[in-house]
Motif scaffolding. Structure first.
Motif, PDB file in Angstrom:
ATOM      1  N   ALA A 106       0.814  -1.217  -0.070  1.00 49.86           N
ATOM      2  CA  ALA A 106      -0.167   0.008  -0.075  1.00 49.86           C
ATOM      3  C   ALA A 106       0.691   1.214  -0.155  1.00 49.86           C
ATOM      4  O   ALA A 106       0.367   2.215  -0.694  1.00 49.86           O
ATOM      5  N   PHE A 107       1.825   1.144   0.704  1.00 49.20           N
ATOM      6  CA  PHE A 107       2.805   2.498   0.897  1.00 49.20           C
ATOM      7  C   PHE A 107       3.336   2.749  -0.486  1.00 49.20           C
ATOM      8  O   PHE A 107       3.543   3.798  -0.968  1.00 49.20           O
ATOM      9  N   VAL A 108       3.984   1.650  -1.103  1.00 43.55           N
ATOM     10  CA  VAL A 108       4.524   1.799  -2.566  1.00 43.55           C
ATOM     11  C   VAL A 108       3.738   2.220  -3.385  1.00 43.55           C
ATOM     12  O   VAL A 108       3.812   3.261  -4.331  1.00 43.55           O
ATOM     13  N   ARG A 109       2.424   1.731  -3.422  1.00 44.85           N
ATOM     14  CA  ARG A 109       1.574   2.209  -4.494  1.00 44.85           C
ATOM     15  C   ARG A 109       1.106   3.708  -4.113  1.00 44.85           C
ATOM     16  O   ARG A 109       0.872   4.349  -5.343  1.00 44.85           O
ATOM     17  N   ILE A 110       0.831   4.252  -2.895  1.00 43.02           N
ATOM     18  CA  ILE A 110       0.644   5.564  -2.977  1.00 43.02           C
ATOM     19  C   ILE A 110       1.836   6.399  -3.196  1.00 43.02           C
ATOM     20  O   ILE A 110       1.603   7.686  -3.738  1.00 43.02           O
ATOM     21  N   TRP A 111       2.736   6.136  -2.834  1.00 46.72           N
ATOM     22  CA  TRP A 111       4.094   6.697  -2.945  1.00 46.72           C
ATOM     23  C   TRP A 111       4.479   6.966  -4.679  1.00 46.72           C
ATOM     24  O   TRP A 111       4.865   7.685  -5.229  1.00 46.72           O
TER      25      TRP A 111
END
Length: 176
Positions: free
Chosen positions: A171-176
């Motif tokens: 989730a963090f990588v997709r938002i970033w």
């Protein structure tokens, strides 16, 4: 596109690490008969060498010897005791002087070297047994004020935690 490959590889690494934590480890032992510096040769007491060793189903015996002079024969107990190499159960000699014998049946194994070397002590008897069961876990000493819901086992905590970390990372990588 390149970022998604990195994310997928990290998720696979997290999954692999989690699986390593919960999969029990099974190890077989490879014994160099006579020890690393000696091997399968004359003037060695192989009964003394085998004392104190536990041979388990799945272990291996590794015979290292002079291929031009010696051999490795599996025989029955009577032929072992009399050093009779006329009717071996199995000839493990491959010609290289580096023979590996799998101990994959729970029973007694008897090995001799023919060509007269058995009379000089080149014989080995081992008893192969099943692995002992893993030790029982110590009983939990629960205090009267604690509830069973507060007790966690490693497998119940590690795998979900690994998946949670992987999901958060994704989730963090997709938002970033």
């Amino acid at each position: 596109m390149e970022r998604s490959k990195v994310v997928m590889m990290m998720e696979m690494a997290a999954l692999g690490f989690a699986l390593l934590l919960i999969v029990p480890q099974a190890d077989a032992t490879r014994y160099i008969v006579g020890g690393g510096g000696v091997g399968w040769t004359t003037n060695v007491n192989y009964t003394v060498w085998a004392q104190g060793k536990h041979f388990y189903n799945g272990d291996w015996l590794f015979f290292v010897y002079d291929r031009n002079q010696m051999n490795v024969l599996e025989v029955n107990k009577t032929d072992y005791e009399s050093c009779n190499s006329d009717h071996p159960l199995h000839n493990w000699t491959t010609g290289a002087g580096r023979d590996v014998v799998p101990l994959n049946v729970t029973r007694h194994y008897y090995f001799i070297s023919g060509k007269g070397f058995c009379y000089g002590g080149m014989k080995l008897a081992v008893r192969v047994e099943n692995l002992p069961p893993p030790p029982k876990a110590a009983p939990l000493n629960e205090k009267s004020d604690s509830s069973p819901s507060t007790v966690f086992y490693r497998g119940q905590l590690v795998l979900p935690a690994a998946f949670a970390i992987a999901a958060l990372w994704d989730a963090f990588v997709r938002i970033w």
